[in-house]
Design a protein around this motif. Structure first.
Motif, short mmCIF file in Angstrom:
data_model
loop_
_atom_site.label_atom_id
_atom_site.label_comp_id
_atom_site.label_asym_id
_atom_site.label_seq_id
_atom_site.Cartn_x
_atom_site.Cartn_y
_atom_site.Cartn_z
N CYS A 32 6.47 6.49 -5.91
CA CYS A 32 5.37 6.13 -5.02
C CYS A 32 5.72 6.33 -3.55
CB CYS A 32 4.95 4.68 -5.27
SG CYS A 32 4.19 4.41 -6.88
N ARG A 62 -1.78 8.78 -0.47
CA ARG A 62 -1.35 7.47 -0.96
C ARG A 62 -2.51 6.46 -0.91
NH1 ARG A 62 3.27 9.77 1.07
NH2 ARG A 62 5.15 9.43 -0.15
N TYR A 63 -3.41 6.58 -1.87
CA TYR A 63 -4.48 5.60 -2.02
C TYR A 63 -3.92 4.36 -2.71
CZ TYR A 63 -7.40 9.66 -1.00
OH TYR A 63 -7.95 10.76 -0.42
N ALA A 64 -4.45 3.21 -2.36
CA ALA A 64 -3.92 1.95 -2.89
C ALA A 64 -4.07 1.87 -4.40
CB ALA A 64 -4.63 0.77 -2.22
N ILE A 65 -5.25 2.26 -4.90
CA ILE A 65 -5.46 2.18 -6.34
C ILE A 65 -4.59 3.18 -7.09
CG2 ILE A 65 -7.42 3.78 -6.24
CD1 ILE A 65 -8.69 2.13 -8.52
N LEU A 66 -4.36 4.36 -6.47
CA LEU A 66 -3.49 5.35 -7.10
C LEU A 66 -2.06 4.85 -7.18
CD1 LEU A 66 -3.05 8.21 -8.24
CD2 LEU A 66 -2.69 8.99 -5.89
N GLN A 67 -1.59 4.18 -6.13
CA GLN A 67 -0.23 3.67 -6.14
C GLN A 67 -0.05 2.62 -7.24
OE1 GLN A 67 1.08 6.09 -4.30
NE2 GLN A 67 2.25 4.75 -2.94
N LYS A 68 -1.08 1.76 -7.41
CA LYS A 68 -0.97 0.74 -8.45
C LYS A 68 -1.00 1.36 -9.85
CE LYS A 68 -3.14 -2.79 -5.57
NZ LYS A 68 -4.31 -3.70 -5.39
N LEU A 69 -1.86 2.37 -10.03
CA LEU A 69 -1.92 3.03 -11.32
C LEU A 69 -0.62 3.76 -11.65
CD1 LEU A 69 -5.55 4.48 -11.29
CD2 LEU A 69 -4.68 2.55 -12.64
#
Length: 667
Positions: free
Chosen positions: A188, A195-202
């Motif tokens: 990450c 670096r979108y927040a939801i993409l980082q979490k996924l």
């Protein structure tokens, strides 16, 4: 200091980042670009280490099939076609790999860091996948031994923690969980996608999913395929990075092409090569590559053979030398090491001589070029290990003799300068003479060793010629140096000095020219009867042109100039003692007293030796710029000599009248 540290770190990083592409190229060359052949592996034998030859796997399998008669002739033909197709595909892939590695090597540091960040992201995905697969295998094995309805979650709920940790996969799951947390954080942080927040979490969830799913009572097929599905999202992100930056990469390649083309149009190809050589810091990169390569082989040898009865450091060094020049990239790395060593040898002799010769080409550069040409000329990489070691040692001897010639080129002008300028610094004379003594002792010691340990061969003849040549050149320089010192302590002008120096230098040049012819004959013999090749033929042509034809042409030109000047000087009359006494002047060329002189047609007096040197440049008088010598004087007889004497008498009377007239005017 704050500016130096970042600059130093940047230079180190610039070198380190360019080493991996060289390892890729070296490995592709080591396997022969995928062509069927023999791979080398390290092995041991009774007397030490050797490079054992292992046949290619595909060829070996086909041979075994044929020998066992397991296939029909038609199937063998069909299999051969597939094998050739596989070899061609493998060769093309290796060529593409070499091209990609070269392009990566040529990138600027900023783009190179981007490439390594992308490769780091891809590497993290594969490490994560490998860890998840290992963990899933342990969980599936645990579930299969406990029953179909039992899972890690059931044991946790039944508080069977001791059983899970001691006999079950508890530690494996916990270890994988921690490692996946670390790997997901690295991915990450370093991936090049937005670096979108939801993409980082996924992404974090995809890395952790197999470890989480493994504790639940899921079917075995789900657990088995969980690592594959977990790697899909990170791989999609990496693929998106390629597609998203594809146009930018093509633009970068095109801009580099435009820059190279514009640079070549304005400054030439050689200027571009020199600029890129400095920008890429190629010598330092090659040295780093070769030392890391040899260091890895040292670790491998010590790990596999240290402590054995057959292990010796001498054999290990021989093995490292053989392996250190088995590919073209390895030879380039060894060449860079030799250049580094030779450069500091030259610096050492410059320090001894208290001189700096920045205008001359570096000894390291010339030695590196010579060693690499010898490696290509002798086919060093294509020889087997024993012949390669022998050839490598022979090339080292030739490079050593070349270094002696380079050191002579440093000490010779200094020796002439010290003697001609009458330098009173005794320590500088001692240093120069000590270096000359080394230039005599080193080749003599080398020749004694070689002739006592090796039989007569064309290689030994070449080394002998080079060594004797440097000895002759040093002796010639010392002889001329001695003559200049003798002239410095003479009170009278030594007219025979120029003739003595010319005779000694002519002897040295004649010997050098004869040695050049011997080397050409020796090389022709090698080319025709021993080991021919295109590179050797090209080098023979270069040697014949520069060292034989050009030297002969230059020597003949000097001889003819001197002969013409001597004839011109001999045709001029010799000044009488009363004329020199009446003149009471010095030579206008050397500003020394004239005990003997030549009289020109314009009635000027010069030393015959000085006038001869002047005639090498032009035929006009140094004082009045009148023609010193006319062509018809060559065919002059006694009557012409008498006419010249009468003309000189009239000129002297005219000068006396002018002197008396000036005296009357002064009164």
């Amino acid at each position: 200091m704050e500016d130096i540290v970042p600059g130093t770190f940047f230079n180190i990083a610039n070198v380190i980042f360019r080493v991996p592409p060289l390892f890729i190229i070296d490995e592709l060359l080591r396997i022969g670009l995928g062509l069927p052949g023999e791979n080398v592996v390290l092995d041991s034998e009774e007397h030490g280490f050797k490079i054992a030859k292992v046949p290619d796997t595909a060829v070996n399998s086909v041979a075994s099939l044929v020998s066992n008669s397991l296939i029909e002739p038609f199937d063998f033909g069909h299999l051969t076609y597939k094998m050739y197709l596989m070899i061609v595909m493998k060769f093309l892939c290796c060529c593409l790999g070499c091209i990609a590695a070269i392009c990566t090597f040529m990138l600027c540091t900023k783009h190179l860091m981007t490439v390594y960040l992308y490769l780091l992201s891809v590497g993290v995905i594969f490490v994560s996948y490998w860890l998840n697969v290992s963990t899933m295998k342990a969980i599936i094995e645990y579930v299969s031994t406990q029953g179909t309805t039992t899972s890690i979650l059931d044991d946790i709920l039944w508080l069977n923690l001791k059983y899970i940790l001691n006999e079950g996969p508890g530690f494996v799951v916990i270890q994988n969980y921690i490692l996946q947390c670390i790997l997901s954080s690295i991915f990450c942080y370093f991936h090049l996608a937005p670096r979108y927040a939801i993409l980082q979490k996924l992404l974090v969830l995809s890395f952790m999913a197999p470890s989480i799913l493994g504790i639940y009572p899921l079917p075995t097929q789900v657990l088995y395929h969980a690592p594959v599905f977990a790697a899909l999202l990170p791989l999609a992100v990496c693929k998106f990075v390629i597609w998203y930056n594809g146009i930018a990469m093509l633009e970068t390649i095109y801009m580099g092409y435009k820059y190279a083309r514009s640079f070549i149009n304005h400054y030439g190809l050689s200027a571009l090569a020199g600029t890129e050589w400095i920008r890429l810091n190629v010598p330092c990169v090659l040295r780093t590559f070769w030392m890391l390569r040899v260091g890895g082989q040292v670790v491998e040898i010590l790990a596999n053979h240290y402590g054995e009865e057959t292990f010796t450091y001498y054999v290990m060094i021989r093995t490292l030398l053989v392996n250190g020049c088995e590919t073209l990239t390895a030879v380039l790395g060894m060449t860079s090491i030799i250049s580094f060593i030779c450069h500091y040898i030259g610096c050492f002799f410059q320090w001894v001589l208290l001189t700096e010769d920045r205008d001359e080409k570096s000894i390291g550069t010339v030695s590196a070029v010579l060693f690499y040409i010898l490696a290509l000329q002798t086919g060093l990489t294509s020889l087997d290990r024993e012949k390669r070691l022998v050839r490598l040692c022979r090339n080292f001897c030739l490079v050593f003799t070349a270094i002696l010639h380079f050191v002579y080129n440093i000490v010779n002008p200094l020796l002439m300068s010290l003697s001609a300028s009458h330098n009173p610094a005794l320590h500088r004379h001692v240093r120069a003479l000590a270096v000359c003594a080394c230039l005599i002792l080193f080749p003599v010691s080398l020749l004694v060793f070689l002739w006592s340990h090796f039989t007569v061969s064309t290689w030994l003849f070449a080394v002998t010629v080079f060594s004797v040549e440097v000895i002759v050149k040093v002796l010639v320089s010392i002889a001329i140096y001695s003559l200049f010192l003798i002239d410095a302590y003479r009170s009278a002008f030594w007219e025979q000095l120029d003739d003595c120096v010319y005779i000694i230098r002519s002897f040295g040049n004649t010997v050098e020219f004869a040695f050049g012819i011997m080397l050409f004959v020796n090389g022709s013999w090698i080319l025709v009867f021993e080991s021919g090749g295109t590179i050797r033929a090209i080098m023979m042509c270069i040697h014949a042109y520069f060292n034989i034809w050009c030297e002969a042409k230059a020597g003949w030109s000097v001889f003819m100039k001197r002969r013409t000047a001597v004839n011109k000087i001999n045709s001029l009359p010799e000044a009488k003692a009363e004329q020199l006494q009446r003149l009471d002047d010095v030579c206008a060329i050397c500003y020394q007293e004239m005990q003997s002189a030549k009289v020109t047609q314009c009635n000027h007096y010069f030393h015959g030796v000085c006038l001869r040197k002047w005639l090498y440049v032009q035929d006009r008088c140094p004082l009045c710029h009148d023609i010193l010598y006319k062509v018809e004087n060559i065919r002059s007889n006694e009557g012409n000599n008498e006419a010249v004497a009468v003309a000189q008498a009239e000129q002297s009377n005219r000068e006396e009248n002018n002197v008396s007239q000036q005296a009357n005017e002064a009164r």
